[in-house]
Design a protein around this motif. Structure first.
Motif, PDB file in Angstrom:
ATOM      1  N   ALA A 594      12.412   6.721   4.626  1.00 39.38           N
ATOM      2  CA  ALA A 594      12.708   7.115   6.007  1.00 39.38           C
ATOM      3  C   ALA A 594      11.427   7.496   6.732  1.00 39.38           C
ATOM      4  O   ALA A 594      10.379   7.730   6.113  1.00 39.38           O
ATOM      5  N   ARG A 597      11.634  10.396  13.311  1.00 44.30           N
ATOM      6  CA  ARG A 597      11.678   9.940  14.692  1.00 44.30           C
ATOM      7  C   ARG A 597      12.355  11.033  15.512  1.00 44.30           C
ATOM      8  O   ARG A 597      13.510  11.381  15.250  1.00 44.30           O
ATOM      9  N   GLU A 602      14.812   8.783   9.955  1.00 40.91           N
ATOM     10  CA  GLU A 602      15.567   7.546  10.133  1.00 40.91           C
ATOM     11  C   GLU A 602      15.237   6.628   8.962  1.00 40.91           C
ATOM     12  O   GLU A 602      14.067   6.328   8.690  1.00 40.91           O
ATOM     13  N   TYR A 604      14.578   3.398   6.966  1.00 42.99           N
ATOM     14  CA  TYR A 604      14.142   2.038   7.306  1.00 42.99           C
ATOM     15  C   TYR A 604      14.318   1.070   6.137  1.00 42.99           C
ATOM     16  O   TYR A 604      13.898  -0.086   6.206  1.00 42.99           O
TER      17      TYR A 604
END
Length: 619
Positions: A594, A597, A602, A604
Motif C-alpha cells: 500500500a 494517499r 491505499e 496497489y
C-alpha cells in the motif's frame, strides 16, 4: 708304507667331501616378526617392533617402516603416538603405495581430532583416478566425513554421489542414498538452487529435483504420485530408483492429511508472552464464532511455563488430532526434537533450518515483510538503496537482512546505511549523512578558507533511487517531514510494516504521504473471505495496536489452515496474506502493498513473487 698313508689320506678327504655339512639356524628376521604380530592383531607389540627396527635402518628403508609403526599404533588405539610418529615421516622416502597409506592415515587421524580441513589437505595429495575400487570407496567416504564435520552440506552431497558409484553392498548403497536425500532435504531452497547451478552432473540434478518435489509434497497424495511419475520420465535409471529405494522411502511418508475433530492450542496464558498469547486466542475465537467456521472441539493449554513435550503427550492422550502452537521459538524447538509428531503440529513460529514430517510452521517474521517490500521497490525499477534503521536489536536485524537480500538475492546496491536514536525526535544528523549533506558542508568550509565571500548552498547526493526505512508511526511521521525539509522530495520511501499503526488516521498520517509498505491484507481492508473486519473485531475486543492485531490475524489463519491449506495444498486467502504451503511445511504469506494517499493507505497490489523463502523467527 708311504703309499698306504697317501691312500688313507685320500680316503679321508674323499669321505669329508661327501659328508652332509652341519647347518646352524639362521638369525630371525625382525621385520618378519613384526609383520607376524601385525597379522595376528597384536598391534601394540607390532608397533614397538617396527619402531625399534626403524632406528637401525637407512632413510630409504626407515620411513616405510615408520609408516608401518604409525599404522600399528593407530590400530592399537593410541592416536597420540600415531600422530607424533606420522609427523616424523618424510614423503620423499615413501614409494607410491605407501604414500596412499600415509594420506589415509593422516586423514583419519585429523578426523579423529575433529580437524576436517587438515583431513582434506591429506586427501588432496591423492589423485582418485589412480586408486583401486576399494581405495576409491575409502577416499570418497573420508572426504564425505570431512565435509560433514565442517558443515559443508553441498560438498558432502556431491561426495556422497561420487561414493555411490563405487559401492557394491546393497546395505551400503541404501544407507548412502538415504544420506544424500535427507541431507538435500535439510538445505534451504536457495542452497539447492546454487548447488544445481554449480555445474552439477545429471545424476546430482536428479537427486536435487527429487528433494524439491518431496519438500513440496510432504505427504502421500495423488499430486506426489504424478510428480514422481514425471521425475522418473526425466531421470530414467537414476540411482534413487534402483533396488526399490525410492519406493521404500515413499512408503515412510506421512499418510494423507485429514481435518482434525479435536484441536489442542498451546499458548502462553501466563508469563512474559501472555499478551501475545491472548491476541492469538482472540483471533482463533473470532473465527470460530462465525457461521462458516469449521466445527471441531478445542482445548487450550497454558504453555507459558509448562514443558511443551509434557503438554504434547497430555493433549495426545486426550485425543487431540492437531496441535496449534507453541508460540515461543524455544518451545517449538523442543517439540521438533520428538522422534515422531503424531498428531501433527502447526507451530506459530519457525525454526531454521529444521524441517520435520508433520511439523508445519506459521509465523510473522519481520524478514518476510522486509523481503516483500524490497521486491516491491525492485519491481518499480529501483536498484540503488539508502537504508535508515533504528539503533537497536530489531533495527540491526532488519537492516542486515535487507542489505543481504537486496544485494545477494536481487542484485541491487546499498549506497549507504545509517542508524538513528529510536527515542529521539530530531533526525537531522543521520539524514544529512545519508544524503551526503555533511560532506557538502565540509567542502564548503574548505572553499571558505580560500574564497571568504563564498555562500553555502547544500548539494545532496543524486545517485540513490529510494530510501528503505524501518520506523514506527511516531518515528516515520517525524522522519519524512525532516527529509522534505532537507530537500529530498525526490526520494521515494519504502518502509517496513511497522510504519502503519493498524488504523486509518488521516490527520496524523498525512506526514507519511507517499510512503509505501507491505502488510497483512486484513489490516489494509482487503478481501479476506468470511473473516470479521478489523472494526467488527475491535467492537468486541476493544482497540488494540497494530502489532497486537497482526497476532490476532495469525490466530485467525491458524484456525482456518487445518481445514483448507493442509487438506488440499491449494493457495488460500487468509488474514495474514495469500497462504501457500512451501517446502518443509513452511507456510508462506504473500502480503498486500500500500501507499499513503491523503493520510490513508491505499493498496496497489500484492507483493511481487520474486522473494526467496526464508525461515526466520518471530520476535
Amino acid at each position: 708304507m708311504v703309499s698306504r698313508l697317501v691312500w688313507l689320506l685320500a680316503a679321508v678327504l674323499l669321505l669329508g667331501g661327501c659328508a652332509t655339512p652341519i647347518r646352524h639356524p639362521a638369525p630371525p628376521d625382525p621385520l618378519r616378526r613384526a609383520e607376524n604380530l601385525f597379522q595376528a592383531g597384536q598391534f601394540r607389540q607390532a608397533a614397538e617392533h617396527f619402531q625399534r627396527i626403524a632406528t637401525t635402518l637407512p632413510p630409504d628403508r626407515r620411513h616405510p617402516v615408520l609408516l608401518r609403526a604409525t599404522d600399528s599404533w593407530y590400530r592399537a588405539g593410541d592416536r597420540d603416538r600415531a600422530r607424533r610418529l606420522l609427523r616424523q615421516i618424510d614423503l620423499r622416502f615413501l614409494p607410491g603405495h605407501d604414500r596412499i597409506t600415509h594420506a589415509f592415515l593422516g586423514a583419519r587421524l585429523a578426523l579423529d581430532a575433529e580437524d576436517p580441513h587438515r583431513a582434506l589437505a591429506y586427501l588432496n595429495q591423492l589423485n582418485p583416478r589412480y586408486l583401486s575400487s576399494l581405495l576409491r570407496r575409502q577416499y570418497h567416504l573420508l572426504r564425505a566425513r570431512s565435509f560433514a564435520l565442517s558443515g559443508d552440506l553441498p560438498s558432502l552431497i556431491q561426495e556422497r554421489v561420487q561414493l555411490g558409484r563405487w559401492l557394491t553392498s546393497p546395505a551400503e548403497v541404501e544407507e548412502n542414498n538415504k544420506v544424500i536425500l535427507e541431507t538435500l532435504l535439510l538445505l534451504p531452497p536457495e542452497s539447492l538452487h546454487q548447488l544445481q547451478q554449480a555445474k552439477a552432473d545429471r545424476e546430482l540434478i536428479g537427486w536435487i529435483r527429487l528433494a524439491q518435489l518431496l519438500r513440496s509434497h510432504p505427504r502421500r497424495s495423488l499430486a506426489l504420485d504424478d510428480a514422481i511419475t514425471r521425475w522418473r520420465q526425466a531421470f530414467p535409471y537414476h540411482p534413487a530408483d534402483r533396488h526399490h529405494f525410492l519406493q521404500r522411502y515413499l512408503s515412510q511418508l506421512n499418510p494423507p492429511y485429514r481435518p482434525p475433530r479435536q484441536i489442542a492450542v498451546f499458548l502462553p496464558r501466563s508469563g512474559p508472552y501472555s499478551q501475545a498469547g491472548t491476541a492469538v486466542a482472540a483471533g482463533i475465537e473470532a473465527v470460530r464464532s462465525t457461521p462458516a467456521s469449521r466445527q471441531a472441539q478445542l482445548h487450550y493449554y497454558d504453555s507459558g511455563a509448562d514443558d511443551p513435550v509434557r503438554l504434547y503427550q497430555q493433549a495426545k492422550a486426550n485425543g487431540a488430532g492437531l496441535i496449534i502452537g507453541p508460540l515461543q521459538k524455544t518451545k517449538v524447538e523442543q517439540l521438533a526434537r520428538l522422534t515422531q509428531l503424531n498428531p501433527p503440529v502447526l507451530a506459530l513460529n519457525t525454526i531454521n533450518p529444521v524441517t520435520r514430517p508433520n511439523l508445519y510452521q506459521l509465523a510473522l517474521p519481520p524478514e518476510e515483510a522486509v523481503e516483500q517490500v524490497a521486491a516491491s521497490a525492485w519491481s518499480h525499477d529501483h536498484h540503488r538503496a539508502l537504508v535508515l534503521v533504528p539503533r537497536n536489536s530489531l533495527g540491526e536485524r532488519v537492516g542486515r537482512h535487507f542489505a543481504s537480500y537486496w544485494e545477494t538475492t536481487l542484485g541491487g546496491r546499498i549506497l549507504e546505511m545509517e542508524t538513528y536514536d529510536p527515542n529521539g525526535s530530531d533526525f537531522t544528523r543521520p539524514l544529512q549523512r545519508l544524503l551526503n549533506i555533511d560532506e557538502s558542508k565540509r567542502r564548503f568550509q574548505r572553499l571558505r578558507r580560500v574564497i571568504w565571500e563564498a555562500k553555502f548552498q547544500p548539494r545532496m547526493r543524486q545517485d540513490a533511487d529510494f530510501l528503505f526505512l524501518q520506523a514506527t508511526p511516531r518515528q516515520g511521521r517525524l522522519i519524512r517531514p525532516q527529509l522534505m525539509f532537507l530537500g529530498a522530495e525526490y526520494l521515494p520511501i519504502y518502509a517496513t510494516r511497522d510504519i502503519y499503526s493498524g488504523h486509518p488516521n488521516p490527520g496524523m498520517d498525512r506526514d507519511l504521504e507517499d510512503v509505501r509498505f507491505c502488510d497483512i491484507p486484513w489490516l489494509l481492508g482487503g478481501d479476506v473471505g468470511n473473516l470479521p473486519s478489523v472494526s467488527a473485531f475491535e467492537a468486541k475486543q476493544g482497540l488494540h495496536p497494530g502489532a497486537w492485531l497482526r497476532l490476532a490475524a495469525l490466530g485467525m489463519d491458524a484456525w482456518q489452515i487445518p481445514f483448507t491449506l493442509l487438506v488440499d495444498g491449494q493457495p488460500t486467502t487468509g488474514a495474514t496474506g495469500l497462504l501457500t504451503l512451501g517446502p518443509g511445511g513452511i507456510i508462506r504469506k504473500r502480503l498486500s502493498c500500500a501507499q499513503f494517499r491523503n493520510g490513508v493507505p491505499e493498496v496497489y497490489g500484492l507483493a511481487p513473487e520474486m522473494y526467496v523463502e526464508t525461515t526466520p523467527q518471530n520476535d
